[in-house]
Motif scaffolding. Structure first.
Motif, PDB file in Angstrom:
ATOM      1  N   THR A 497      16.513  75.373  98.531  1.00  0.00           N
ATOM      2  CA  THR A 497      16.154  75.126  97.125  1.00  0.00           C
ATOM      3  C   THR A 497      15.103  76.126  96.651  1.00  0.00           C
ATOM      4  O   THR A 497      15.206  76.674  95.548  1.00  0.00           O
ATOM      5  N   PHE A 525      22.260  66.476  98.880  1.00  0.00           N
ATOM      6  CA  PHE A 525      21.235  67.326  98.279  1.00  0.00           C
ATOM      7  C   PHE A 525      21.352  68.772  98.763  1.00  0.00           C
ATOM      8  O   PHE A 525      21.207  69.712  97.983  1.00  0.00           O
ATOM      9  N   ALA A 528      24.284  70.359  97.082  1.00  0.00           N
ATOM     10  CA  ALA A 528      23.979  70.744  95.701  1.00  0.00           C
ATOM     11  C   ALA A 528      23.221  72.066  95.660  1.00  0.00           C
ATOM     12  O   ALA A 528      23.460  72.909  94.784  1.00  0.00           O
ATOM     13  N   SER A 532      24.560  75.527  93.976  1.00  0.00           N
ATOM     14  CA  SER A 532      23.752  76.239  92.982  1.00  0.00           C
ATOM     15  C   SER A 532      23.657  77.722  93.317  1.00  0.00           C
ATOM     16  O   SER A 532      23.738  78.581  92.429  1.00  0.00           O
ATOM     17  N   CYS A 558      28.790  61.628  95.081  1.00  0.00           N
ATOM     18  CA  CYS A 558      27.394  62.064  94.970  1.00  0.00           C
ATOM     19  C   CYS A 558      27.202  62.810  93.649  1.00  0.00           C
ATOM     20  O   CYS A 558      27.831  63.847  93.404  1.00  0.00           O
ATOM     21  N   THR A 559      26.339  62.289  92.803  1.00  0.00           N
ATOM     22  CA  THR A 559      26.147  62.851  91.463  1.00  0.00           C
ATOM     23  C   THR A 559      25.664  64.293  91.509  1.00  0.00           C
ATOM     24  O   THR A 559      26.155  65.140  90.763  1.00  0.00           O
ATOM     25  N   SER A 560      24.711  64.595  92.392  1.00  0.00           N
ATOM     26  CA  SER A 560      24.175  65.958  92.438  1.00  0.00           C
ATOM     27  C   SER A 560      25.237  66.965  92.856  1.00  0.00           C
ATOM     28  O   SER A 560      25.266  68.093  92.354  1.00  0.00           O
ATOM     29  N   ASN A 563      27.666  67.440  89.839  1.00  0.00           N
ATOM     30  CA  ASN A 563      27.014  68.284  88.834  1.00  0.00           C
ATOM     31  C   ASN A 563      26.974  69.744  89.279  1.00  0.00           C
ATOM     32  O   ASN A 563      27.137  70.661  88.471  1.00  0.00           O
ATOM     33  N   GLY A 564      26.773  69.947  90.581  1.00  0.00           N
ATOM     34  CA  GLY A 564      26.789  71.302  91.116  1.00  0.00           C
ATOM     35  C   GLY A 564      28.158  71.951  90.979  1.00  0.00           C
ATOM     36  O   GLY A 564      28.264  73.158  90.705  1.00  0.00           O
TER      37      GLY A 564
END
Length: 883
Positions: A497, A525, A528, A532, A558-560, A563-564
């Protein structure tokens, strides 16, 4: 009449010959209830010369210890004419029960020196004191003494040894003792199961329970209490099976067992079952009701938790510090400041405000829910004796509110008053370093952690890795990571990240290989973060592989991750796949909608982007500042000036969102593109922020578009005053002069830039095929196919002229990075396959027109993502429509 008076009356009426039995009865009764009235027999025992009766003396010693503590017991012990193993064990236990373990071990040494042989109860008390005092070596010596006396087959004593080794972290030794037992009883089996649970070997503990049943050793309520506490770490069905077993075995539902069942069902998010268990028997206590309240708060059912608190009062139980702290934790989690204040009022009324448990929960609640850090500080000062949790909550709260220096000062103050930081304190202060980007503080803390030997803990190690990465010191992060004994998903996710934020996207993707070698699996996570990085690089092949892995690993919900994927497909120009990823959401959140709106706008689907904004509002989601950035950008690119102005004013009027500097940049871009340059300048002059270089650069770009030299010169001058080393101001101004027919001024501007030592940012483009990324710099000749690439560009330019298309090849443009990348794609990809190119800055107008004209006779879709937007070229047209 009191027990003392009854005893005295009795002594006056009876001869000494019948007193021994009566004294024993009195002492036994008082011992069972810890009644100090029983001590009245001491004087008659001395008068009647019964103090030599060892049995009576031992009972009296036990009563002194229970009623007055070890000091009085020691005084009586020293006056005893005779002592046996029971006397010594009674005194030793008195010290142990009062937490005076060092003195308990001294009594044991005196006992051994006196020649008295300890029994299993003596050894059990000594082992408890060794454990509490941290005297592991002393405990092993006791074990050796046990074996010397031939007591190694005593089941009670072996259970104590199993407990000692397990709680010292020596689960293997505990297991060996258990295996060597001839036949275990309920206590030894339960102790072994407890030791496995303490070592977090949940499955093995359950297997031992099954073996216990197969060995026909009956479990008791404490066996089930231990197992039920562990079932929350396993499949929820195990807890239900254990509940069924205890019913089948006919074990009475005691208060402690009922509380364990409530805790188990609460942790499994089955509060209906927890409430059924609660009312199965008429027995209740504060601990049980607190478990119910804690269960509702754990499941974020705050209304139900308050209702349980109310029922608790109806049943006649006053909430304790743990009850209130659980309610306050719920307030912290869901940010209910007003409710937290009401609970605070009740805490004050019950006199628990200074209690450390409640005080810690208040500090945490105010720090997380209140905008004023003083509220949390006031709660902290109200704690009589702050502990490490109090200080940690304060330090973390300061960091959360942006007062990093106060975090550091609190950390120093904490150590000055003698409170030792724990692992969570160190993690919290390292997070403050990450936010504040304080190199010196990070180095000091690193040194402290080495001295304190805290780096062996994975939580602290992860925080230090993140702190160094936040400073941009990625090499130092890797060095800390390599020295850690264990690494987990969080270790690598935080590093990836931070690398993304630093723009090191290729390095972020490289973390995947390190995770694989370390046998650390991705979670939602980390996935994601890697998506990104792929989106930033537009490496579609890597992105597709990650998408496949996410499906196989069950991250689809998994939402993240979802969205990724939306972000990845939009940035790579895959509109249909991006739409599909969005539509797979059952309940898209604000990030999902923002990704959709931004993706549509950057790909040129202006009307669709604005329709998506309306759909989002109809779905009941409130737009945030990011939403309005995307909407304003869409209006700017679509030339929808009046609509964009309406949206800008809608932010504050309807949604109470204060526009930030980024929103004003979008507004200036909107007005500037439409030719309303004076209005754009008025926005800059009247906005409530100091202008930054970007906003001047934006209006300068609009001046270039509309060939307004005076205003353009003014914007360049203002921008260069703020950032004299930014080459964009020189280049935009030079291009403005060129487009306005003042090439002489354009040349002078470029020469001025050169004289001042300002260098043009290196233009870089890249394209991916066969899972390999080909990177090109302007004028680069390092690529192995560079000659073929140049020949391809020349042949395409020749074909354009041959067909009579309006194309002029300016000097040096054939070596621009985007042209090189497009030609490379044409040479290496299958016929009719789309070519995807990414560039780190805006595509130049000459290269834009070249690629657009090429797609008139080359049956390919060419998608170029530059530093501003996505250009999809197809059949001689571009999705940007010249905007």
């Amino acid at each position: 009449m009191s027990l003392a008076k009854v005893a005295t009356k009795f002594f006056n009426r009876h001869e000494a010959i019948g007193l021994e039995d009566m004294c024993l009865r009195i002492l036994s009764l008082c011992n069972s209830k810890s009644l100090e009235e029983g001590l009245c027999v001491h004087s008659p025992l001395v008068k009647l010369d019964l103090h030599c009766n060892l049995f009576l003396s031992n009972n009296l010693l036990s009563l002194y210890a229970k009623c007055y503590g070890p000091e009085h017991a020691r005084h009586f012990f020293d006056e005893m004419p005779h002592r046996d193993v029971v006397s010594w064990t009674g005194l030793l236990s008195a010290y142990s029960r009062n937490g005076r373990h060092g003195e308990a071990l001294e009594v044991f040494d005196s006992m051994v020196t006196s020649g008295e042989s300890p029994n299993e109860f003596t050894f059990s008390s000594v082992l408890r004191s060794c454990l509490a005092a941290g005297e592991f070596d002393e405990g092993t010596c006791v074990h050796a003494y046990v074996m010397k006396l031939g007591l190694e087959s005593n089941t009670f004593l072996l259970s104590s040894l199993i407990d000692f080794y397990a709680k010292c972290g020596c689960s293997e030794e505990a297991h060996k003792i258990f295996r060597d037992m001839d036949s275990g009883d309920t206590i030894s089996w339960t102790t072994m199961i407890s030791s496995l649970l303490q070592a977090q070997k949940w499955s093995l503990a359950l297997q031992h329970y099954i073996d216990m049943i197969c060995s026909q050793v009956p479990p008791n309520e404490f066996t089930f209490v231990k197992l039920l506490a562990a079932s929350c770490y396993l499949d929820p069905s195990y807890g239900k099976v254990l509940h069924a077993h205890l019913i089948m075995l006919g074990i009475r539902l005691s208060l402690i067992l009922k509380t364990a069942l409530v805790d188990m069902y609460s942790s499994c998010q089955r509060m209906e079952d927890a409430i059924k268990v609660l009312h199965q028997t008429p027995e209740y206590d504060v601990t049980l009701w607190t478990s119910v309240v804690a269960g509702f708060t754990y499941n974020l059912k705050v209304k139900e938790a308050i209702a349980a608190l109310y029922k608790m009062n109806i049943f006649g139980f006053e909430p304790n510090s743990f009850t209130y702290s659980n309610i306050l934790k719920a307030c912290s989690t869901v940010s209910l400041l007003e409710l937290g204040k009401q609970i605070h009022s009740r805490v004050i009324m019950t006199g628990l405000e200074a209690d450390v448990c409640v005080g810690n929960a208040l500090v945490d609640m105010y720090m997380k829910c209140s905008r004023h850090v003083e509220d949390g500080l006031r709660a902290f000062r109200g704690i009589t004796s702050p502990n490490v949790i109090s200080w940690t909550s304060l330090i973390a709260g300061f960091a959360q509110h942006g007062f990093e220096q106060d975090s550091f000062r609190s950390f120093l103050h904490m150590r000055a008053v003698g409170a030792q930081p724990n692992l969570f304190t160190l993690s919290a202060i390292l997070r403050a370093c990450s936010t504040n980007k304080s190199h010196s503080q990070t180095l000091k803390l690193h040194g402290y952690m080495i001295k304190a030997k805290a780096l062996s803990d994975i939580v602290v190690g992860n925080a230090l890795v993140d702190a160094y990465a936040a400073l941009g010191l990625v090499d130092d992060s890797w060095r800390v990571l390599s020295m850690m004994r264990h690494r987990d998903t969080i270790t690598y996710t935080s590093l990836a990240t931070r690398m993304n934020r630093l723009g090191c996207h290729e390095s972020a993707l490289g973390v995947i290989n390190h995770m694989y070698k370390d046998d650390v699996k991705m979670d939602g996570f980390s996935m994601a973060s890697f998506l990104s990085a792929s989106a930033a690089l537009a490496t579609m092949e890597t992105g597709k592989q990650l998408h496949c892995y996410s499906i196989k690993s069950g991250f689809g919900s998994c939402t993240s991750v979802s969205n990724g994927l939306i972000d990845l497909y939009w940035k790579c120009g895959f509109a249909n796949d991006a739409y599909r990823a969005f539509e797979e959401f059952s309940e898209p959140d604000i990030v999902s909608w923002n990704g959709l709106i931004s993706g549509l706008a950057s790909n040129g689907y202006i009307s669709n982007a604005l329709s998506a904004f309306d759909d989002m509002r109809l779905a009941g989601l409130k737009p945030d500042p990011v939403t309005f950035l995307s909407v304003l950008s869409a209006c700017s690119r679509g030339g929808l000036v009046d609509l964009g102005l309406d949206y800008f004013h809608l932010m504050s009027s309807e949604y109470d969102i204060t526009p930030q500097i980024d929103h004003y940049v979008c507004l200036v871009d909107l007005l500037g593109r439409a030719g309303r340059l004076e209005d754009a300048m008025e926005v800059i002059l009247t906005m409530p922020f100091k202008p930054d270089p970007l906003i001047y650069k934006t209006l300068l770009g609009a001046c270039k578009l509309h060939r307004n030299i005076p205003l353009g010169e003014d914007m360049a001058r203002r921008g260069l005053q703020l950032d004299p080393s930014d080459p964009a101001f020189y280049l935009l101004l030079a291009n403005l002069y060129d487009d306005s027919g003042r090439s002489d001024l354009g040349r002078k501007t470029r020469q001025l830039m050169k004289d001042r030592g300002v260098r043009k940012n290196l233009g870089q483009s890249w394209t991916e095929h066969r899972n390999h990324v080909h990177i090109f710099n302007a004028g680069d000749r390092s690529h192995p196919q560079i000659n073929e690439i140049h020949d391809k560009i020349i042949s395409l330019a020749t074909e354009l002229k041959k067909r009579g298309y309006p194309y002029t090849d300016t000097k040096g443009s054939s070596y621009h990075s985007e042209k090189l990348a497009v030609a490379c794609g044409l040479l290496n990809t299958p016929p009719k396959a789309a070519i995807r190119v990414s560039k780190n800055m805006r595509i130049c107008s000459e290269c834009h027109d070249f690629i657009m004209l090429v797609t008139r006779f080359v049956d390919r879709e060419i998608i170029v993502r530059d530093g501003n937007r996505i250009h999809a070229f197809k059949k001689g047209e571009c999705s940007c429509r010249g905007c």
